[in-house]
Design an enzyme around this catalytic site. Structure first.
Site, PDB file in Angstrom:
ATOM      1  N   ALA A  27       1.288  -5.826  -1.457  1.00 24.10           N
ATOM      2  CA  ALA A  27       0.605  -6.390  -2.623  1.00 24.10           C
ATOM      3  C   ALA A  27       1.428  -5.994  -3.843  1.00 24.10           C
ATOM      4  O   ALA A  27       1.486  -4.821  -4.217  1.00 24.10           O
ATOM      5  CB  ALA A  27      -0.811  -5.847  -2.717  1.00 24.10           C
ATOM      6  N   GLY A  43      -2.467  -0.308 -10.721  1.00 23.87           N
ATOM      7  CA  GLY A  43      -2.278  -0.429  -9.279  1.00 23.87           C
ATOM      8  C   GLY A  43      -3.224  -1.433  -8.661  1.00 23.87           C
ATOM      9  O   GLY A  43      -3.903  -2.178  -9.356  1.00 23.87           O
ATOM     10  N   ASN A  44      -3.259  -1.454  -7.339  1.00 21.39           N
ATOM     11  CA  ASN A  44      -4.178  -2.338  -6.616  1.00 21.39           C
ATOM     12  C   ASN A  44      -4.689  -1.615  -5.377  1.00 21.39           C
ATOM     13  O   ASN A  44      -4.271  -0.508  -5.076  1.00 21.39           O
ATOM     14  CB  ASN A  44      -3.497  -3.668  -6.269  1.00 21.39           C
ATOM     15  CG  ASN A  44      -2.309  -3.479  -5.358  1.00 21.39           C
ATOM     16  OD1 ASN A  44      -2.447  -3.098  -4.203  1.00 21.39           O
ATOM     17  ND2 ASN A  44      -1.113  -3.723  -5.879  1.00 21.39           N
ATOM     18  N   ARG A  45      -5.603  -2.252  -4.655  1.00 23.49           N
ATOM     19  CA  ARG A  45      -6.327  -1.589  -3.567  1.00 23.49           C
ATOM     20  C   ARG A  45      -5.661  -1.708  -2.201  1.00 23.49           C
ATOM     21  O   ARG A  45      -6.262  -1.379  -1.186  1.00 23.49           O
ATOM     22  CB  ARG A  45      -7.755  -2.125  -3.477  1.00 23.49           C
ATOM     23  CG  ARG A  45      -8.590  -1.815  -4.691  1.00 23.49           C
ATOM     24  CD  ARG A  45     -10.039  -2.187  -4.467  1.00 23.49           C
ATOM     25  NE  ARG A  45     -10.816  -2.051  -5.683  1.00 23.49           N
ATOM     26  CZ  ARG A  45     -11.274  -0.887  -6.159  1.00 23.49           C
ATOM     27  NH1 ARG A  45     -11.041   0.238  -5.502  1.00 23.49           N
ATOM     28  NH2 ARG A  45     -11.963  -0.861  -7.278  1.00 23.49           N
ATOM     29  N   SER A  46      -4.424  -2.161  -2.146  1.00 30.06           N
ATOM     30  CA  SER A  46      -3.769  -2.278  -0.841  1.00 30.06           C
ATOM     31  C   SER A  46      -3.531  -0.892  -0.230  1.00 30.06           C
ATOM     32  O   SER A  46      -3.018   0.007  -0.898  1.00 30.06           O
ATOM     33  CB  SER A  46      -2.432  -3.005  -0.989  1.00 30.06           C
ATOM     34  OG  SER A  46      -1.742  -2.972   0.237  1.00 30.06           O
TER      35      SER A  46
END
Ligand code: C5P
Length: 220
Positions: free
Chosen positions: A96, A29-32
């Protein structure tokens, strides 16, 4: 920005960050957080637009008055965006999206007992949703992309943005710095907006709703 200047305009917005499954319990995943995308949806709604939000793994609630399609992975987002794009006049890709996803999704949990000390993941490229929507653009459709960059040098940031907008084929590119307390997950945002000639058309700094309104001023 005048109230209700977007009355009846059909606006499609993506928000959040995609999750790319590895096995039934794990993902990349990512931090968005989805805050900027949700702020865009709220601001567009307040200005009278017909809003559809394609939401991936948001950390913030979405007002029930906003039509929302929930997705998780990049492939799911691609499908939902391609479908919703058919009836959208304005598309804003604030999400994102993972550039890569695991090549295979294990049916059962990956077990360290089976793997040993080193686990190598093979990733394959995801479709570029923004580039594909731009390539399939319908007449009169306006398409806005985002570029979250960690570059701190202003000139190099602009150079990156100019290359990116020509690669993606969208009408405007909203560049925002991320990392070191800026951008992802925060309450405020600072953005520079480029048009397709690479010219700066707007710069905004403030709450995510105020930044959203500056972006929406481009389509008014
Ligand atoms: O190439 P980069 O990820 O920096 O581009 C960011 C922009 O492209 C954002 O608008 C993002 O939503 C979009 N994007 C996309 N599909 C991808 C990767 C990014 O639509 N696979």
């Amino acid at each position: 920005s005048a109230l209700h200047d977007l009355t009846g305009r059909r606006v499609l917005i993506s928000a959040g960050g995609t999750r790319e499954p590895l096995d039934p319990v794990r993902f990349l995943g990512n931090r968005s957080s989805g805050k900027q995308g949700v702020a865009l949806a709220q601001a567009a709604l307040a200005r009278g637009a017909h809003v559809t939000l394609v939401a991936a793994n948001l950390e913030v609630p979405v007002p029930t008055s906003i039509t929302t399609v929930m997705v998780s992975s990049a492939l799911e987002m691609h499908e939902a965006m391609a479908l919703a794009a058919e009836s959208a006049e304005v598309i804003i890709m604030a999400a994102a999206v993972a550039d890569y996803r695991p090549k295979t999704v294990q049916l059962g949990k990956i077990k360290k007992e089976d793997v040993g000390n080193t686990l190598t993941l093979e990733l394959v490229k995801n479709p570029d949703i923004l580039a594909s929507l731009s390539a399939a653009r319908r007449r009169g459709q306006l398409i806005i992309g985002f570029a979250a960059e960690t570059e701190t040098d202003a000139d190099r940031l602009l150079t990156l943005g100019r290359a990116k907008i020509s690669r993606k084929g969208c009408d405007y590119l909203v560049i925002n710095r991320v990392g070191q307390g800026a951008g992802f997950g925060t309450e405020r945002n600072t953005v520079t907006v480029l048009d397709r000639h690479g010219v700066i058309v707007n710069e905004a700094s403030g709450s995510k709703v105020s930044v959203a309104n500056c972006i929406l001023d481009l389509i008014g």
